[in-house]
Design an enzyme around this catalytic site. Structure first.
Site, PDB file in Angstrom:
ATOM      1  N   GLU A   3     -21.946 -22.857 -19.765  1.00  0.00           N
ATOM      2  CA  GLU A   3     -22.266 -22.707 -18.342  1.00  0.00           C
ATOM      3  C   GLU A   3     -21.071 -23.024 -17.454  1.00  0.00           C
ATOM      4  OE1 GLU A   3     -25.722 -22.077 -16.979  1.00  0.00           O
ATOM      5  OE2 GLU A   3     -26.097 -21.311 -18.985  1.00  0.00           O
TER       6      GLU A   3
ATOM      7  N   HIS B  76     -27.880 -28.594 -14.923  1.00  0.00           N
ATOM      8  CA  HIS B  76     -26.429 -28.664 -15.127  1.00  0.00           C
ATOM      9  C   HIS B  76     -25.983 -30.092 -14.832  1.00  0.00           C
ATOM     10  CE1 HIS B  76     -25.964 -24.128 -14.099  1.00  0.00           C
ATOM     11  NE2 HIS B  76     -25.808 -24.285 -15.397  1.00  0.00           N
TER      12      HIS B  76
ATOM     13  N   CYS C   8     -22.094 -26.187  -6.579  1.00  0.00           N
ATOM     14  CA  CYS C   8     -22.383 -25.011  -7.417  1.00  0.00           C
ATOM     15  C   CYS C   8     -21.617 -23.790  -6.924  1.00  0.00           C
ATOM     16  CB  CYS C   8     -23.862 -24.652  -7.363  1.00  0.00           C
ATOM     17  SG  CYS C   8     -24.956 -25.918  -7.947  1.00  0.00           S
TER      18      CYS C   8
HETATM   19  O1  SUG Z   1     -28.264 -20.849 -12.918  1.00  0.00           O
HETATM   20  N1  SUG Z   1     -30.046 -20.205  -9.955  1.00  0.00           N
HETATM   21  C1  SUG Z   1     -28.853 -20.706 -10.616  1.00  0.00           C
HETATM   22  C2  SUG Z   1     -28.300 -21.905  -9.874  1.00  0.00           C
HETATM   23  C3  SUG Z   1     -26.971 -22.337 -10.403  1.00  0.00           C
HETATM   24  C4  SUG Z   1     -26.528 -23.651  -9.848  1.00  0.00           C
HETATM   25  N2  SUG Z   1     -25.262 -23.994 -10.385  1.00  0.00           N
HETATM   26  C5  SUG Z   1     -24.833 -25.245 -10.666  1.00  0.00           C
HETATM   27  N3  SUG Z   1     -25.643 -26.260 -10.680  1.00  0.00           N
HETATM   28  N4  SUG Z   1     -23.604 -25.388 -10.944  1.00  0.00           N
HETATM   29  C6  SUG Z   1     -29.132 -21.070 -12.071  1.00  0.00           C
HETATM   30  O2  SUG Z   1     -30.218 -21.598 -12.349  1.00  0.00           O
HETATM   31  C7  SUG Z   1     -31.840 -18.589  -9.537  1.00  0.00           C
HETATM   32  C8  SUG Z   1     -31.983 -17.114  -9.318  1.00  0.00           C
HETATM   33  C9  SUG Z   1     -33.354 -16.704  -8.938  1.00  0.00           C
HETATM   34  O3  SUG Z   1     -34.331 -17.356  -9.332  1.00  0.00           O
HETATM   35  O4  SUG Z   1     -33.516 -15.679  -8.232  1.00  0.00           O
HETATM   36  C10 SUG Z   1     -30.538 -18.998 -10.246  1.00  0.00           C
HETATM   37  O5  SUG Z   1     -30.020 -18.252 -11.030  1.00  0.00           O
END
Ligand code: SUG
Length: 453
Positions: free
Chosen positions: A185, A261, A380
């Site tokens: 990730e 994460h 993020c």
């Molecule tokens: O991978 N949300 C992302 C958020 C990423 C956050 N990144 C960090 N914490 N570094 C994920 O879960 C949601 C998309 C949706 O539901 O439409 C999404 O992909």
């Protein structure tokens, strides 16, 4: 000694750049990420891509105005029709989308996700100062655990190859093979500690599970996206010295509470590490190990643990306190926190104390609510890249991604004139929306001087 002098000269100007993801015009809420509480809670709500993109852009501008080096990474073209074609859907764009929406709604919405905006998951970066071959290394994350995110990897690789083109300075690796065994990730599970950015640092890799170890405790409810095996592979690719790496397992309990994460329960920069009391397995021993590894590099690591009594798991996940950006401006330590922390009593108290205890000098609040509703806070939205002037110059030669007032105004004009301020799930079926989005992508490609189709 000539080579040494040369590297000394190159070293002095190393800075940390934040490469923020520009939010794409299809930003929407599809409830795609299991274990990401905000994403699930907001599934099917109406989104505002224009507000989302402007919130992200204003964050970049704010950091840029503070004097922090800033850059931008482009959105990816969505819907990803090639992805749907690969799954056997045929015909015109409209036909492909319609069939997919009827037959496999999850894959339809996956093809539309603007999730590339969270560039903390775009790649893992090792600065040239840490790598054995003195090149800056980047490995695009395979994001193998979520279909809508795994389709980002190929394009991320293509984009990073264009920006970090000079192979004398940079190595852009292929993403690891996309299988949950090698789930990667990116920088969301990676923190680098150092004195100055140009000094050798210590890389902390946090993993959710050791895939092949039966006795490793795993979360019961939600997926552990990052594996130790993947983190180790990235460390090998980046030619890091054994003594510069520490691996730590994130607490499975934290994952089950919605910490998908590591950047949701810890944040570090230079010689400061803020983390939750229950962020890691065997936390006290692991932190000792980290401190020791830092000491061996003359880094006096300052660890500040937030007690579980002062912040519950739900408050941590709601406020996204640890998803703040920890930055240094003129020797002052700033914490760029989401506005949600101001409204959360526990989080607000902790931030006050961080300032009173002189752990940080100042807290600034950022409104990125559109992104937060999908589980993406300030941290993020950015990928940290350490660059010296030579490396930055090379990037400038091959693209227009380094932030400037001019770039800010160009992007703002593009967003204001062409992004929608309301996107409903049903809008994703319109053929003219597909064309509209493609035109925006072309405009952005032009502004950023990148090939984005
Ligand atoms: O991978 N949300 C992302 C958020 C990423 C956050 N990144 C960090 N914490 N570094 C994920 O879960 C949601 C998309 C949706 O539901 O439409 C999404 O992909």
């Amino acid at each position: 000694s000539n080579a040494r002098n040369h590297s000394l000269i190159m070293s002095i100007d190393a800075k940390e750049y934040n490469f923020d993801g520009l939010v794409g015009p299809t930003h929407n809420y599809a409830g795609l990420s299991e274990g990401n509480i905000a994403s699930i809670a907001h599934g099917n709500l109406v989104s505002n891509p224009k507000a989302a993109a402007l919130q992200g852009l204003e964050k970049m501008k704010k950091l840029h105005d503070l004097g922090l080096p800033q850059a931008v990474l482009p959105p990816q073209l969505r819907p990803d029709l090639d992805f749907l074609r690969n799954l056997g859907f045929m015909g015109t764009a409209e036909q492909i989308l319609k069939q997919a929406a009827i037959l496999v709604p999850k894959l339809f919405t996956a093809s539309y996700s603007a999730s590339a905006m969270w560039t903390a998951n775009a790649a893992t970066m090792t600065p040239s100062y840490d790598s054995d071959d003195k090149k800056l290394h980047l490995t695009p994350a395979n994001l193998a655990n979520n279909i809508h995110r795994s389709i980002e990897a190929k394009t991320t690789h293509k984009v990073l190859q264009q920006i970090f083109q000079d192979s004398n300075l940079f190595t852009v690796h292929e993403p690891l093979f996309a299988n949950s065994m090698l789930g990667d990730e990116g920088a969301a599970n990676h923190t680098r500690f150092c004195n100055d950015y140009c000094d050798q640092g210590v890389a902390l890799f946090v993993y959710g599970q050791e895939y092949y170890n039966q006795s490793c405790e795993k979360p019961k409810k939600y997926p552990a996206r990052q594996t130790l095996e993947a983190s180790q592979a990235v460390a090998r690719q980046h030619r890091l010295e054994e003594s510069n790496i520490v691996f730590m397992q994130q607490s499975p309990e934290a994952i089950d509470q919605g910490v998908f994460h590591n950047d949701v329960c810890s944040v570090g920069n230079k010689n400061l590490f803020l983390c939750y009391e229950y962020a890691f397995v065997d936390q006290q021993n692991n932190l000792e190990k980290l401190k020791k590894a830092c000491k061996a590099k003359q880094i006096d690591l300052n660890i500040y643990q937030v007690s579980g009594k002062d912040l519950s798991y739900p408050d941590m996940v709601k406020s996204y306190l640890f998803n703040s950006q920890l930055v240094t401006v003129n020797n002052k330590t700033l914490l760029i926190a989401p506005v949600e922390c101001e409204q959360n009593t526990s989080a607000a108290k902790i931030l006050d104390r961080l300032v009173k205890d002189k752990i940080v000098d100042q807290v600034l609040f950022i409104d990125c609510r559109q992104s937060m509703s999908n589980g993406g806070g300030p941290a993020c939205l950015r990928l940290r890249v350490i660059l010296n002037d030579t490396q930055a110059e090379s990037i400038k030669k091959h693209s227009n991604v380094l932030f400037s007032d001019e770039l800010y105004h160009q992007l703002k004009a593009c967003i204001n004139s062409s992004y929608r301020d309301k996107l409903e799930p049903k809008d994703l079926l319109q053929a003219d929306f597909v064309e509209e989005v493609k035109q925006i992508q072309l405009k952005l490609a032009d502004i950023l001087r990148l090939d984005l189709l």
